[in-house]
Write an enzyme that holds these catalytic residues in place. Structure first.
Site, mmCIF file in Angstrom:
data_model
loop_
_atom_site.group_PDB
_atom_site.id
_atom_site.type_symbol
_atom_site.label_atom_id
_atom_site.label_comp_id
_atom_site.label_asym_id
_atom_site.label_seq_id
_atom_site.Cartn_x
_atom_site.Cartn_y
_atom_site.Cartn_z
ATOM 1 N N ILE A 93 -3.987 6.770 14.822
ATOM 2 C CA ILE A 93 -5.226 6.176 15.319
ATOM 3 C C ILE A 93 -4.984 4.769 15.832
ATOM 4 C CG2 ILE A 93 -7.508 5.351 14.612
ATOM 5 C CD1 ILE A 93 -7.540 7.794 12.659
ATOM 6 N N TYR A 144 -5.568 8.401 -2.273
ATOM 7 C CA TYR A 144 -6.185 8.153 -0.973
ATOM 8 C C TYR A 144 -7.701 8.017 -1.108
ATOM 9 C CZ TYR A 144 -7.010 8.603 4.064
ATOM 10 O OH TYR A 144 -7.391 8.372 5.367
#
Length: 252
Positions: free
Chosen positions: A21, A157
């Site tokens: 990204i 995460y």
């Protein structure tokens, strides 16, 4: 007349700009005429993104190193006069497992990059935006839909991305006095190397599972551009952009 400065005069610093990204966002902003600070550890990958463009500024640094991050922000701000936007993006996804299977090494690595690294980058950017004239700027944190609906076996995460939501809210509140806006983008299953790796793991664990739904990473980048281009009197507090058919909304 536009209430914003001409695009070619605006600047953005992107952490984790060497791939995924971060790279897609960097390439889009360079194409849009921004001054772009490319921050990551791998200089050779940043060179690929920069492609020799004068508006690309390579800043080799580890986001977990406070001295390196402060130096990179200071250097970029000195080169381009001011820091308009930070895209706080660098992150990792550690090996899957239930909490008793996750190594402490992986837990601390996730916390160090996904939380400490984003804190350090935001801290340095906030300080720069507070002291520059005219005062202000924008911080865009890359969160994750995992903060709201986690994947199985993803405690490090998920926990760190949930913490980023708290960081975003606090920065948004504390930044008001200094004309610093802070928002968060939660991106679901953009086609990046990280998602490709997750998809591969899923297929190995359950060959009969439905293939992971994904969408073009360039569309995620365009969402970041929309947030960044807003005048400071407006803010996207939270944005979710995701693959339309991914199993995020609904019952499972």
């Amino acid at each position: 007349m536009s209430r914003t400065e001409p695009q070619q005069q605006r600047s953005i610093l992107i952490t984790g700009a060497s791939s995924g990204i971060g790279r897609a966002v960097a390439e889009l902003f360079l194409d849009e005429g921004w001054q772009v600070g490319l921050l990551a550890r791998r200089v050779e990958k940043l060179d690929e993104v920069a492609q020799g463009r004068s508006s690309a500024h390579i800043l080799s640094a580890d986001v977990t190193d406070p001295v390196a991050i402060n130096r990179a922000v200071d250097l970029f701000a000195a080169r381009v006069t001011r820091l308009d936007v930070l895209f706080n993006n660098a992150g990792i996804f550690t090996p899957a497992g239930t909490i008793d299977e996750i190594s402490l090494e992986d837990w601390f690595a996730a916390v160090n990059v996904n939380l400490n690294g984003m804190f350090l980058a935001a801290r340095a950017a906030f300080a720069q935006m507070r002291k520059q004239s005219p005062q202000g700027g924008r911080i865009i944190n890359n969160g994750s839909i995992a903060a709201h609906v986690p994947r199985p076996q993803s405690v490090p995460y998920t926990a760190t991305k949930a913490a980023i939501t708290g960081l975003t809210r606090s920065l948004s509140l504390d930044g008001r006095a200094f004309n610093i806006a802070c928002g968060q983008i939660d991106i679901g299953n953009a086609r990046t190397p990280m998602v490709a790796d997750l998809s591969e793991r899923q297929a190995e664990a359950d060959p009969s599972a439905r293939p992971m739904e994904t969408f073009a990473v360039e569309d995620a980048a365009r969402s970041v551009l929309h947030m960044a281009k807003l005048p400071l009197e407006a803010n996207v507090q939270f944005m979710t952009v995701m693959a339309t058919k991914m199993p995020y909304i609904g019952r499972g």
